[in-house]
Design an enzyme around this catalytic site. Structure first.
Site, PDB file in Angstrom:
ATOM      1  N   LYS C 202      11.356 103.158  26.536  1.00  0.00           N
ATOM      2  CA  LYS C 202      11.317 104.276  25.582  1.00  0.00           C
ATOM      3  C   LYS C 202      10.351 105.341  26.065  1.00  0.00           C
ATOM      4  O   LYS C 202       9.140 105.142  26.080  1.00  0.00           O
ATOM      5  CB  LYS C 202      10.896 103.830  24.190  1.00  0.00           C
ATOM      6  CG  LYS C 202      11.110 104.966  23.177  1.00  0.00           C
ATOM      7  CD  LYS C 202      10.336 104.822  21.904  1.00  0.00           C
ATOM      8  CE  LYS C 202       8.955 105.396  21.944  1.00  0.00           C
ATOM      9  NZ  LYS C 202       8.864 106.869  22.036  1.00  0.00           N
ATOM     10  N   GLU C 276      -1.985  99.828  28.858  1.00  0.00           N
ATOM     11  CA  GLU C 276      -2.811 100.820  29.563  1.00  0.00           C
ATOM     12  C   GLU C 276      -3.218 101.831  28.508  1.00  0.00           C
ATOM     13  O   GLU C 276      -2.397 102.625  28.065  1.00  0.00           O
ATOM     14  CB  GLU C 276      -2.021 101.528  30.667  1.00  0.00           C
ATOM     15  CG  GLU C 276      -1.463 100.632  31.749  1.00  0.00           C
ATOM     16  CD  GLU C 276      -2.518 100.108  32.697  1.00  0.00           C
ATOM     17  OE1 GLU C 276      -3.714 100.472  32.534  1.00  0.00           O
ATOM     18  OE2 GLU C 276      -2.162  99.331  33.592  1.00  0.00           O
ATOM     19  N   CYS C 310      -5.437 109.593  31.154  1.00  0.00           N
ATOM     20  CA  CYS C 310      -6.223 108.565  30.465  1.00  0.00           C
ATOM     21  C   CYS C 310      -7.511 108.252  31.229  1.00  0.00           C
ATOM     22  O   CYS C 310      -8.515 107.908  30.633  1.00  0.00           O
ATOM     23  CB  CYS C 310      -5.395 107.304  30.283  1.00  0.00           C
ATOM     24  SG  CYS C 310      -4.564 106.755  31.770  1.00  0.00           S
ATOM     25  N   GLU C 407     -11.990 110.148  23.080  1.00  0.00           N
ATOM     26  CA  GLU C 407     -11.040 110.652  24.074  1.00  0.00           C
ATOM     27  C   GLU C 407     -10.382 111.917  23.542  1.00  0.00           C
ATOM     28  O   GLU C 407      -9.725 111.893  22.499  1.00  0.00           O
ATOM     29  CB  GLU C 407      -9.980 109.601  24.376  1.00  0.00           C
ATOM     30  CG  GLU C 407      -9.044 110.032  25.470  1.00  0.00           C
ATOM     31  CD  GLU C 407      -8.035 108.961  25.856  1.00  0.00           C
ATOM     32  OE1 GLU C 407      -7.463 108.324  24.954  1.00  0.00           O
ATOM     33  OE2 GLU C 407      -7.815 108.760  27.064  1.00  0.00           O
TER      34      GLU C 407
END
Lengths: 306, 294, 497
Positions: C202, C276, C310, C407
């Site tokens: 997906k 991840e 990331c 983040e």
């Protein structure tokens, strides 16, 4: 040796005092092992172990969440040094544990007898446990060589991946294997440089406490292994949810417990390793892969240039 | 004592690759080609050079392309000292400098006394700029003060003439050395620092030039003084020249996008620049047969 | 060592002028090679099929806010169909296929990605907003290389895990993010297929197109139907995939929050899982570093892909003695960054991937200012339409500030200074994340001391943000579980016995 000296010394005196009455044995207090010390549970609670054959019993600490909290603090404190100890050094220490266990065979055999094994079974389990420690002592400075990698990247970099310990591992030790199962679970965790907090089998708890004594007398730094006794039902949720625990080794077959451990693990993305109840004496119960369950792969890049 | 400024070679090469990814097209390209032309030190440094050849070169310096009189002149003509007078005469009335390679070019392997005398003589002959070579032997032997003292002495001998200090980076082995040699030359009084004599391979490269530009920038940060830069040798194509200009633009900015601050030491580059200029103007790829080889 | 006086002098030194009279002109890549269709269906069982619910959602170009195409929204029925197709392929043609033939399919896909690279490059930039330079130099070639790398493993698995027999896990449900759409698809599909699994992938709802083009390639490569299925949709589609009892493994790349939800959702199911997740990686510059290259590393570390990375080096730690020098160089370097049309070959910072993401970044910049940090942004013009954000430096940042804790996933750098190695290591590790880190020093011994002390899965020493198919990638702590890439990236897709 000791028996002989007793015969020549005090033992003789006791016999002189009254031959009709046997010597009163000194009973061991089964305490927990936290941060290289042997405290009692902060809760003051205890539970009784009764030998299945009857006639022998012991009181064990029924640890609380606070005992677990203290043990995690100890494990976190010990991790920094233990994870940086040289693999050679860790191997030496694990081998020393094997030596000490070998030397105290008789005590473990006795405890296993209390826990319902035959003498032959007990002796074989202790021997296998010693051998398992020797086995993992030999892995400490080898698994890195077998499972790390130099990665041939398509650019001017030296790139390599090494294994580093995950951190603090909570171990829910096998319920059905008091010593060999425990050793088989703890040895790979610490061989890889992790520290751990172990909940011993609540049904067969004796050897775990005595193993703590062996660890304490064999150069394993305090806090690297912490051993609690008590009940899973109460402590499982603590083991799986504590935010300063990086991994959980769950031994057992309860679907409900596994679900709980894995659900709680998500709180801080703990690594979970599952071990079913099994015959821990079989060859497949050991190997480098249990070490890898609590290793992180770190990849480092550095340019190659002038 | 000199401060060692470490340079990472792989990092420099990656920066170059990134700069080279700049796409210079259409008017931006045409403008850059003209700018590069105006930054040329049109050079002839052959032992078989004749006054006739130098005169031809000077004609090209003044008007690079007969068909396009609107194009700028080059910045300078670069010759051996014994041809300075010829060049000076040929360029009379034009704002084109005459540069002379001096100091026992290209090796520098002579006495300091001789090298200073040669410098004074070249200046006397009319040289506006002196391109000196450093003693690579002394540099590699770690005699940095001796290297600096020589440069200072030549600078003094130059009088009014501008001093370009050739590091001969092709013999310096590492970018760390290029950086150190740049710092030494700048502190000793260089007006320009220059990569190469053209007689040693490799001559100018983008990585070496970037390191030198960074030394120039750091000197500017510290003192506000503007030192010029001249890559020389091995820059034969317009495409490569544009890559140098991109590097100058993104390392030092506007002040250095000028012939007083940045030069190309080259001989064949002029014609490729001209060929590309015509191509940009006409849209037709050109042949070198249509540009004079001087 | 620099004295305070000389530092002050350096600060007062003249600034360079990057407003040059000679500038580059826009060099726009043509959009024609993207060949984007008006509508894309689901790729299930080797065919493009309409979604059972008949719903479609638009995918837009974040640089222009205009609609590029519309894409099928997969519901539970579609998810079920896709998982069944994957299962059938696993039990059928793919499961029976000799390993070396499996490998040849992967080689074929790698080649076809290379052949259609221009189309994929432009598609990636149109759909996601990343600069065309990055699509061309990083995303698409690395995606092809990833297939190429894992292709060769297919028939060599017995060499990868000593004393164990390796078998495929089964059907993998894979959910990927919007920051590197095709590359993440490659990271997921290539090792899974090499190991003999089948997959349901997906893609992210804002960047589905390149994965759908990969589906076309897979169809064209004649892979047996159902080996790879691509279902598009948003969070609900992903949740349905994770929850489906027919999958044996989940592989997810995305936020830590969603990763935790997934870990929780599959608890007790026996499904395996690799994650991840997010990061707030420390980038450490020591005074003895090659500072100019370090500045490049900082720029690559935080402004690569608009900071939608990331492992971005979003927390910069500069040793106090060189802090002013580094920040000045960095500011000058930022003056040369070109922010704008992602299709322009000269663009360094393209469009923010979506409006919500832009709003999130803006709110963090506000928070940084509110918390008392000093902010610097270069003066560069932004396009009138589309989602754009200038690169941002925050100085005077405290460890407790949100901009140095959370983040942001944007071009926002939080800078702190430090004096000692002990101090910086402690600060660097003082985070629940553990994805990546960077260390700059010219002293080898120090480099290896610090890289080994960082609790992070990828450490770049004297470089940053480099990737390679052979190089394992993944995080410690809350940054993830398991590795992708390299030999270590095979393990999550194999059952060892």
């Amino acid at each position: 040796m000791r028996n002989k000296s007793e015969e020549n010394g005090m033992g003789g005196q006791i016999q002189e005092a009254g031959a009709e009455r046997a010597r009163i044995p000194v009973l061991k207090t089964y305490k927990i092992y936290v941060d290289g010390k042997f405290p009692r549970t902060e809760s003051g609670r205890y539970f009784q172990f009764k030998s299945p054959a009857g006639g022998w019993s012991a009181n064990l600490c029924e640890c609380s969440r606070k005992d677990f909290r203290d043990a995690v603090t100890a494990a976190r404190g010990a991790f920094a040094k233990w994870s940086k100890a040289t693999p050679f050094n860790r191997g030496q220490i694990l081998y020393r544990v094997a030596e000490m266990l070998e030397g105290r065979k008789a005590q473990f055999v006795e405890e296993l007898l209390h826990q319902g094994l035959t003498r032959a079974q007990a002796e074989s389990e202790v021997a296998a446990s010693v051998d398992r420690l020797v086995y993992y002592a030999g892995w400490t400075d080898k698994f890195q060589q077998v499972f790390s990698a130099v990665n041939p990247v398509a650019s001017s970099y030296f790139n390599f991946s090494v294994l580093e310990p995950t951190g603090v591992v909570a171990v829910l030790a096998p319920e059905e294997s008091s010593l060999l199962g425990l050793v088989s679970c703890v040895a790979p965790v610490i061989a890889g440089g992790n520290s751990c907090v172990v909940l011993a089998s609540s049904r067969l708890p004796l050897c775990a406490v005595t193993l703590g004594e062996v660890l304490n007398s064999s150069d394993v730094p305090g806090g690297v292994v912490n051993i609690l006794t008590g009940f899973r039902k109460e402590l499982l949720a603590q083991f799986s949810s504590h935010m300063d625990v990086n991994g959980v080794l769950y031994c057992g077959d309860s679907a409900e417990e596994i679900r709980k451990v894995q659900t709680d693990a998500a709180l801080n993305v703990k690594r979970v390793s599952l071990q079913p109840e099994q015959d821990w004496a079989k060859a497949e119960a050991q190997g480098p892969y249990p070490i890898l369950a609590f290793q992180e792969v770190k990849t480092t890049w550095h340019p190659i240039g002038n | 004592m000199y401060t060692l400024t470490p340079v990472d070679q792989v990092g420099i090469e990656e920066r170059i690759a990134r700069l080279n990814a700049r796409s210079i097209k259409k008017e931006a390209k045409l403008e850059a080609l003209k700018l590069a032309l105006s930054m040329l030190d049109l050079t002839t440094l052959d032992s078989k050079d004749t006054p006739g050849k130098v005169k031809q070169l000077c004609a090209k310096a003044i008007r690079p392309c007969e068909a396009m009189p609107e194009l700028p002149s080059v910045a300078a003509v670069c010759v051996y000292p014994n041809l300075v007078r010829v060049a000076k005469k040929a360029l009379q009335g034009h704002r084109i400098n005459v540069a002379a390679v001096a100091t026992a070019f290209p090796s520098g392997m002579s006495s300091l006394k001789f090298r200073l005398e040669e410098t004074r003589w070249a200046v006397n002959e009319g040289a506006d700029e002196i391109d000196m070579v450093v003693s690579r032997g002394k540099f590699l032997a770690g005699e940095y003060d001796a290297v600096a003292d020589e440069i200072s002495a030549v600078k003094e001998a130059c009088g009014k003439a501008h001093l370009k200090v050739i590091l001969e980076t092709g013999e310096l082995s590492t970018l760390d050395n290029v950086r150190l040699a740049s710092d030494i030359a700048i502190l000793a009084g260089a007006d320009f620092i220059k990569t190469s004599t053209g007689k040693i391979q490799p001559a100018a490269t983008l990585p070496v030039t970037l390191v030198m530009l960074q030394a120039i920038r750091d000197h500017y940060y510290r003192t506000g003084k503007v030192i010029g830069m001249k890559p020389a040798g091995g820059i034969a194509t317009a495409k490569l020249a544009l890559q140098y200009l991109v590097m100058v633009r993104e390392t030092l900015g506007e002040t250095w996008l000028h012939p007083d601050r940045f030069r190309f030491g080259a001989s064949t580059l002029a014609n490729d620049l001209l060929r590309q200029i015509v191509k940009e103007k006409t849209g037709v790829y050109q042949s070198l047969d249509y540009f004079s080889k001087d | 060592m620099k004295t305070k006086k000389s530092l002050a002098k350096e600060e007062a030194a003249p600034r360079l002028n990057f407003k040059t009279s000679w500038t580059y002109q826009p060099a726009l890549e043509s959009t024609a090679p993207a060949r984007i269709a008006g509508r894309y269906e689901l790729f299930i069982g080797g065919k493009f099929v309409a979604p059972a619910g008949g719903k479609y959602f638009p995918t837009i170009n974040p640089a222009t806010e205009s609609k590029l195409s519309e894409v099928a929204e997969a519901g539970e029925k579609d998810v079920d169909q896709a998982v069944r197709a994957a299962r059938a392929a696993k039990e059928g043609a793919w499961g029976r296929m000799p390993a070396k033939e499996r490998g040849k399919y992967l080689f074929r896909i790698a080649r076809m990605i290379q052949e259609r690279s221009r189309e994929l490059v432009v598609t990636e930039t149109l759909d996601g907003g990343k600069p065309i330079r990055e699509s061309r130099m990083v995303d698409i070639p690395l995606a092809a290389n990833h297939f190429f790398y894992y292709a060769g493993w297919a028939d060599k698995l017995e060499y990868a895990f000593p004393a164990r027999r390796a078998r495929p896990v089964g059907v993998a449900g894979q959910i990927i993010p919007w920051n590197f759409p095709l590359l993440m698809a490659a990271w997921k599909i290539a090792p899974a297929l090499a190991a003999g699994n089948t997959v349901v992938l997906k893609p992210a709802e804002t960047t589905p197109l390149s994965a759908l083009k990969l589906a076309e390639i897979i169809q064209e490569a004649d892979l047996p139907p159902g080996v790879v299925n691509v279902i598009t949709g948003a969070g609900a589609t992903g949740a349905a995939l994770v929850a489906h009892p027919g999958i044996d493994k989940v592989a997810f790349t995305g936020s830590t929050e969603v990763g935790k939800n997934i870990q929780k959702a599959i608890a007790g199911s026996g499904k395996r899982c690799t994650l991840e997740l997010g990061g707030k990686s420390a980038h450490i510059i020591f005074e003895d570093a090659a500072l100019d290259q370090a500045v490049e590393g900082i720029v690559d570390g935080i402004f690569f892909n608009q900071g939608h990375v990331c492992c971005a080096g979003s927390r910069l730690f500069v040793q106090e003695s060189v802090a002013k020098q580094v920040i000045r160089r960095l500011r000058d370097r930022m003056e040369t960054l070109i922010v704008g049309d992602p299709l322009d070959k000269n663009t360094d910072i393209g469009a923010i991937n979506s409006k919500p993401q832009l709003e999130k970044i803006e709110s963090y910049v506000k928070a940084g200012l509110a918390e008392g940090a000093s902010c610097y942004q270069p003066e560069c013009a932004l396009p009138k339409k589309g989602y754009f954000h200038r690169p941002v430096l925050f100085t005077d940042v405290a460890q407790s500030h949100r901009v140095s804790q959370e983040e942001i996933f944007g071009p926002v750098l939080a800078i702190q200074t430090f004096r000692t190695i002990e101090e910086v290591v402690e600060k660097a590790n003082n985070t629940p994340y553990g994805l990546a880190g960077g260390v700059w020093s010219d002293k080898g011994a120090k480099v290896f001391s610090v890289t080994s002390q960082l609790r992070a899965g990828v450490v770049w020493a004297n470089t940053y943000n480099k990737f390679d198919p052979t190089s394992p990638f993944g995080g410690y702590k809350e940054s993830g579980l398991g590795r992708e890439g390299g030999l270590h990236g095979l393990a999550p897709y194999l059952e060892l016995s």
